[in-house]
Design an enzyme around this catalytic site. Structure first.
Site, mmCIF file in Angstrom:
data_model
loop_
_atom_site.group_PDB
_atom_site.id
_atom_site.type_symbol
_atom_site.label_atom_id
_atom_site.label_comp_id
_atom_site.label_asym_id
_atom_site.label_seq_id
_atom_site.Cartn_x
_atom_site.Cartn_y
_atom_site.Cartn_z
ATOM 1 N N HIS A 26 -63.111 -90.178 -32.151
ATOM 2 C CA HIS A 26 -61.631 -89.866 -31.157
ATOM 3 C C HIS A 26 -60.452 -90.350 -32.171
ATOM 4 O O HIS A 26 -60.242 -91.596 -32.359
ATOM 5 C CB HIS A 26 -61.715 -90.422 -30.085
ATOM 6 C CG HIS A 26 -62.837 -89.959 -29.255
ATOM 7 N ND1 HIS A 26 -62.922 -89.054 -28.372
ATOM 8 C CD2 HIS A 26 -64.172 -90.591 -28.957
ATOM 9 C CE1 HIS A 26 -64.030 -88.842 -27.719
ATOM 10 N NE2 HIS A 26 -64.978 -89.738 -28.187
ATOM 11 N N HIS A 203 -69.885 -85.220 -24.399
ATOM 12 C CA HIS A 203 -70.326 -86.271 -24.158
ATOM 13 C C HIS A 203 -71.460 -86.351 -22.960
ATOM 14 O O HIS A 203 -70.699 -85.791 -21.732
ATOM 15 C CB HIS A 203 -69.144 -87.412 -23.741
ATOM 16 C CG HIS A 203 -68.411 -87.875 -24.842
ATOM 17 N ND1 HIS A 203 -67.769 -86.964 -25.994
ATOM 18 C CD2 HIS A 203 -67.946 -89.070 -25.397
ATOM 19 C CE1 HIS A 203 -67.170 -87.787 -26.724
ATOM 20 N NE2 HIS A 203 -67.147 -89.049 -26.434
ATOM 21 N N GLU A 206 -74.508 -91.191 -21.242
ATOM 22 C CA GLU A 206 -73.702 -92.464 -21.688
ATOM 23 C C GLU A 206 -73.964 -93.360 -20.507
ATOM 24 O O GLU A 206 -74.889 -93.971 -20.409
ATOM 25 C CB GLU A 206 -72.504 -92.466 -22.560
ATOM 26 C CG GLU A 206 -71.981 -93.795 -22.720
ATOM 27 C CD GLU A 206 -70.423 -93.730 -23.168
ATOM 28 O OE1 GLU A 206 -69.614 -92.993 -22.866
ATOM 29 O OE2 GLU A 206 -69.912 -94.628 -23.934
HETATM 30 ZN ZN LIG Z 1 -66.753 -90.565 -27.496
#
Ligand SMILES: [Zn+2]
Length: 347
Positions: A26, A203, A206
């Site tokens: 990022h 994403h 996670e």
């Molecule tokens: Zn990330």
């Protein structure tokens, strides 16, 4: 090859100049405290840090929320095109130092729009630094527009159309706080992205459960999963990822900082590789998570006692998982093989 990487000194030396690819980064997460303070001063934005030591201390957060607080405060100093240029240029300089030959960069336009910064300002600054790095240092790159999943999805189609008018977007992604924000919320904009021939990543898995990975695959039709480490909780999902060769962009320092694993020794990267999954190592938000790509590779390999063969698999996975042309992939594989063949271990 007739060497091993048992010694951390040899490992670090080998990794330093190894040609590498980064796929999960990022750009806002590369804002170092020094640049943060200098941009705050440029725009006369008050920061709760009186000096660099206080800013550095604030980067030592202890959970996801305190990370996000510091992170979003950091983005508020990015106002003009030259700010985005300087931010990106500093990261590309790191790429040069760390021998990253190709990088795929996320950016979060909704955050900047919420600060009143127009999209062409954001993209113009980032893209001029990327172009310069390619011309001067031969570092190729791709830019991925991320939607923030904890924001509303309604305006994302318009946002994507605006970005396409500016041009230079390789694909779309989905980031920010995972829990409570399942991928399906963004189905419409991902469908549009696919119809326009854009790449798609998200994403998932996670903090969020393996179900979110299923959903990203089924409803968003993503080509890569960012993080995805929790896939190991679901054997059927592992089979699906293996059968479809979907890569995982794993970020070990980030996982430990955000308490997905208690420490690097407990990280499941070795298990992902042993299962035959296409795992890669990346740095995510390196200014906040304690290190750039080489640091992630060296520390993780050392803690998990991974060998040189594992490292080569990780790098080949990253080349294959990139959105580069077939000829660029071939070129990067040649560079990797040449380096491995010619490397002489330090004594
Ligand atoms: Zn990330």
């Amino acid at each position: 090859m007739n060497y091993d990487l048992n010694s951390k000194k040899v490992l670090a030396d080998f990794v330093r100049d190894l040609p590498k690819v980064e796929l999960h980064l990022h750009i806002e997460g590369t804002l170092e405290p020094e640049l943060l303070l200098s941009l705050a001063e440029r725009h006369r934005i008050a920061m709760p840090y009186a000096n660099i030591e206080m800013a550095r201390a604030a980067y030592e957060f202890d959970d996801l929320q305190s990370f996000l607080n510091v992170y979003y405060l950091g983005t508020s100093v990015l106002r003009e095109e030259r700010d985005f240029y300087e931010l990106t240029q500093a990261y590309m300089q790191r790429c040069k130092q760390q021998h990253i030959i190709h990088t795929e960069i996320f950016f979060d336009p909704q955050t900047h729009l919420s600060h009143g910064v127009p999209l062409d300002v954001v993209m113009g600054g980032i893209q001029s630094a990327l172009r310069e790095a390619e011309l001067e240092w031969g570092i190729s790159s791709a830019l991925i527009l991320c939607f923030e999943r904890d924001r509303e999805a309604e305006s994302t189609v318009g946002l994507l159309e605006d970005a396409l008018r500016i041009g230079g977007i390789a694909g779309v992604g989905l980031d920010s706080a995972e829990l409570g924000n399942p991928p399906r919320k963004f189905q419409e904009v991902f469908k549009l992205a696919k119809s326009l021939g854009l790449h798609r990543v998200a994403h998932a898995g996670e903090e969020g459960p393996p179900d979110y990975i299923w959903e990203a695959l089924d409803t968003l039709e993503v080509e890569r999963i960012d993080h995805g480490v929790r896939c190991m909780e679901d054997p059927l999902l592992v089979q699906r990822l293996l059968a479809t060769k979907i890569p995982l962009t794993v970020c070990p320092f980030s996982n430990v900082e955000l308490k997905v694993f208690p420490d690097l020794h407990s990280h499941n990267l070795g298990d992902l590789l042993a299962a035959g999954l296409s795992a890669t190592i990346n740095s995510d938000d390196p200014a906040y998570f304690g290190g750039y790509l080489n640091d992630n590779i060296v520390e993780t390999m050392d803690c998990l006692s991974l060998g040189v063969e594992d490292l080569i698999v990780l790098q080949k996975n990253a080349i294959e998982a990139s959105f580069c042309s077939a000829s660029r992939k071939l070129e990067m594989n040649h560079l990797l093989e040449k380096y491995i063949k010619n490397y002489t271990p330090i004594s």
